[in-house]
Design an enzyme around this catalytic site. Structure first.
Site, short mmCIF file in Angstrom:
data_model
loop_
_atom_site.label_atom_id
_atom_site.label_comp_id
_atom_site.label_asym_id
_atom_site.label_seq_id
_atom_site.Cartn_x
_atom_site.Cartn_y
_atom_site.Cartn_z
N TYR A 202 36.59 42.12 46.38
CA TYR A 202 37.94 42.69 46.57
C TYR A 202 38.01 43.74 47.67
CZ TYR A 202 38.87 40.83 41.85
OH TYR A 202 39.02 40.04 40.74
N HIS B 10 31.56 35.93 39.29
CA HIS B 10 32.98 35.93 39.67
C HIS B 10 33.48 34.53 40.04
CE1 HIS B 10 36.20 38.13 42.37
NE2 HIS B 10 36.74 37.35 41.45
N1 LIG Z 1 38.62 35.18 38.96
C1 LIG Z 1 38.69 36.48 38.77
O1 LIG Z 1 37.71 37.08 38.38
C2 LIG Z 1 39.96 37.22 38.99
C3 LIG Z 1 41.04 36.59 39.62
C4 LIG Z 1 42.24 37.31 39.74
C5 LIG Z 1 42.32 38.60 39.26
N2 LIG Z 1 41.25 39.20 38.67
C6 LIG Z 1 41.32 40.59 38.14
O2 LIG Z 1 42.38 40.67 37.25
C7 LIG Z 1 43.30 41.68 37.66
C8 LIG Z 1 44.69 41.23 37.32
O3 LIG Z 1 45.00 40.18 38.23
P1 LIG Z 1 46.35 39.40 38.25
O4 LIG Z 1 46.10 38.12 38.91
O5 LIG Z 1 46.91 39.39 36.87
O6 LIG Z 1 47.28 40.25 39.22
P2 LIG Z 1 47.43 41.82 39.37
O7 LIG Z 1 46.31 42.37 40.17
O8 LIG Z 1 47.66 42.42 38.02
O9 LIG Z 1 48.74 41.90 40.23
C9 LIG Z 1 50.02 41.92 39.63
C10 LIG Z 1 51.10 41.67 40.68
O10 LIG Z 1 52.36 41.88 40.06
C11 LIG Z 1 53.03 43.00 40.65
N3 LIG Z 1 53.47 43.87 39.55
C12 LIG Z 1 52.72 44.58 38.70
N4 LIG Z 1 53.48 45.23 37.80
C13 LIG Z 1 54.77 44.91 38.10
C14 LIG Z 1 56.02 45.26 37.54
N5 LIG Z 1 56.11 46.07 36.48
N6 LIG Z 1 57.14 44.74 38.09
C15 LIG Z 1 57.06 43.90 39.16
N7 LIG Z 1 55.90 43.54 39.75
C16 LIG Z 1 54.76 44.03 39.21
C17 LIG Z 1 52.04 43.70 41.54
O11 LIG Z 1 52.67 44.13 42.74
P3 LIG Z 1 52.96 45.68 43.04
O12 LIG Z 1 51.75 46.21 43.73
O13 LIG Z 1 54.17 45.62 43.90
O14 LIG Z 1 53.24 46.34 41.73
C18 LIG Z 1 51.01 42.61 41.86
O15 LIG Z 1 51.38 41.90 43.00
C19 LIG Z 1 43.06 41.80 39.15
O16 LIG Z 1 43.56 43.01 39.66
C20 LIG Z 1 41.57 41.65 39.21
O17 LIG Z 1 40.97 42.88 38.85
C21 LIG Z 1 40.08 38.52 38.52
#
Ligand SMILES: NC(=O)c1ccc[n+]([C@@H]2O[C@H](COP(=O)([O-])OP(=O)(O)OC[C@H]3O[C@@H](n4cnc5c(N)ncnc54)[C@H](OP(=O)(O)O)[C@@H]3O)[C@@H](O)[C@H]2O)c1
Length: 310
Positions: A58, A115
């Protein structure tokens, strides 16, 4: 912030974890400076969250390292990951871990994951990377072993279903959300039996934070036959969730949906926006969605396993 126990690890963790990857990378993808991203993580920790997830891939480990500087290390549960490719070697894993420790400014990782593993690579990773992880655990450099799926490429959880047949993994990270609930039967049910700690990603990503992407996703699911158009209002597919006594927004519904599903422990939430962070923290303090709304969600999306919502 509520706490839970992360399965067999026994770690006491908050039900919301800070995600430092995803589409935002704590703001590094949306124009924030490193200092601003550090401040977001600090704000989350100051609000009582104790779980932080990052990865070598990341480019946010140094930011996490800055954010946790000066904080009692034992009060934080750190999760990070080594990238996996078909040819990952034991030496790759050891080198990757040492570099992560330096960037994070710590001498141990609580949960260290392979990962984004895919099914085709799984057997190789078990024979080559797992012994390296076991050695690192014996050396005290990692406490627990985890594996995360590549949900965009594997929305049916083929890799995690295979991994659940083994007794290797303390923690797994699965994609799970309102739209693709297939982890319930394919991952969570077995993980409960084996007491595996479950981290949820993709609770809110693109489809559940941007109405136009939700619209596109719903059209695609109707087209591929995974969603019955008679079950849904095409113009406002999730509007029914927002009412007095229900959710305050789609993102609120989406986090509460995951947080209260049996078998999930930490729901990851990534943002570079302080207002979103505060709204999301508030969602985790709210009760489960009303039963009728939950039943409707489970019915509408019962057959969906072809998309990640990402
Ligand atoms: N394979 C893997 O191991 C893998 C893959 C993907 C993710 N992950 C991990 O899991 C975590 C979660 O990933 P995720 O895919 O669920 O995405 P995320 O990192 O939680 O991103 C959420 C997205 O939604 C937006 N957002 C968040 N809160 C919001 C709200 N209240 N209203 C409107 N928009 C909102 C954020 O934009 P803003 O910045 O504008 O709020 C962001 O673009 C990652 O950060 C990472 O640590 C791991």
């Amino acid at each position: 912030m509520d706490y839970t126990v992360l399965g067999r690890t026994g770690l006491r963790v908050t039900v919301m974890g800070v995600g430092c990857g995803g589409p935002s990378r704590v703001g590094q993808n949306t124009g924030r400076t490193a200092e601003e991203s550090t401040a977001i993580i600090r704000e989350a920790l100051d609000s009582g969250i104790n779980f932080v997830d990052t990865a070598e891939g990341y480019g946010t480990e140094e930011i996490v390292g800055q954010a946790i500087k000066g904080i009692d290390r034992s009060s934080i549960v750190l999760s990070t990951k080594t990238s996996t490719f078909g040819k990952t070697t034991a030496e790759d894993v050891r080198t990757s871990l040492e570099e992560s420790l330096k960037r994070l400014g710590t001498d141990y990782i609580d949960v260290y994951h392979l990962h984004g593993a895919i099914l085709q690579d799984y057997d190789h990773l078990v024979s080559v990377a797992v012994p390296a992880l076991q050695q690192l655990r014996e050396q005290g450099k990692i406490r627990f072993m985890g594996i995360t799926e590549r949900f965009n490429a594997d929305p049916q959880h083929a890799m995690l279903q295979r991994a659940l047949q083994d007794d290797i993994w303390d923690v797994m990270m699965t994609g799970f959300n309102i739209i693709n609930q297939s982890a319930c039967q394919r991952v969570l049910a077995k993980a409960i039996q084996k007491n595996v700690g479950i981290l949820v990603m993709f609770a809110v990503r693109r489809a559940l934070s941007r109405p136009e992407i939700l619209h596109e996703t719903i059209q695609g699911l109707i087209k591929n036959g995974q969603l019955d158009p008679d079950d849904i209002d095409r113009d406002d597919p999730l509007g029914f969730l927002i009412h007095e006594g229900g959710a305050v927004s789609v993102a609120d519904a989406a986090y509460r949906f995951c947080r209260h599903e049996p078998g999930t422990h930490v729901i990851l939430s990534g943002t570079g926006n302080s207002e979103h962070l505060r709204a999301n923290i508030a969602s985790f303090a709210r009760p489960p969605l009303p039963e009728a709304d939950l039943a409707r969600l489970k019915n509408i999306f019962r057959s969906v396993d072809s998309v990640s919502g990402g």
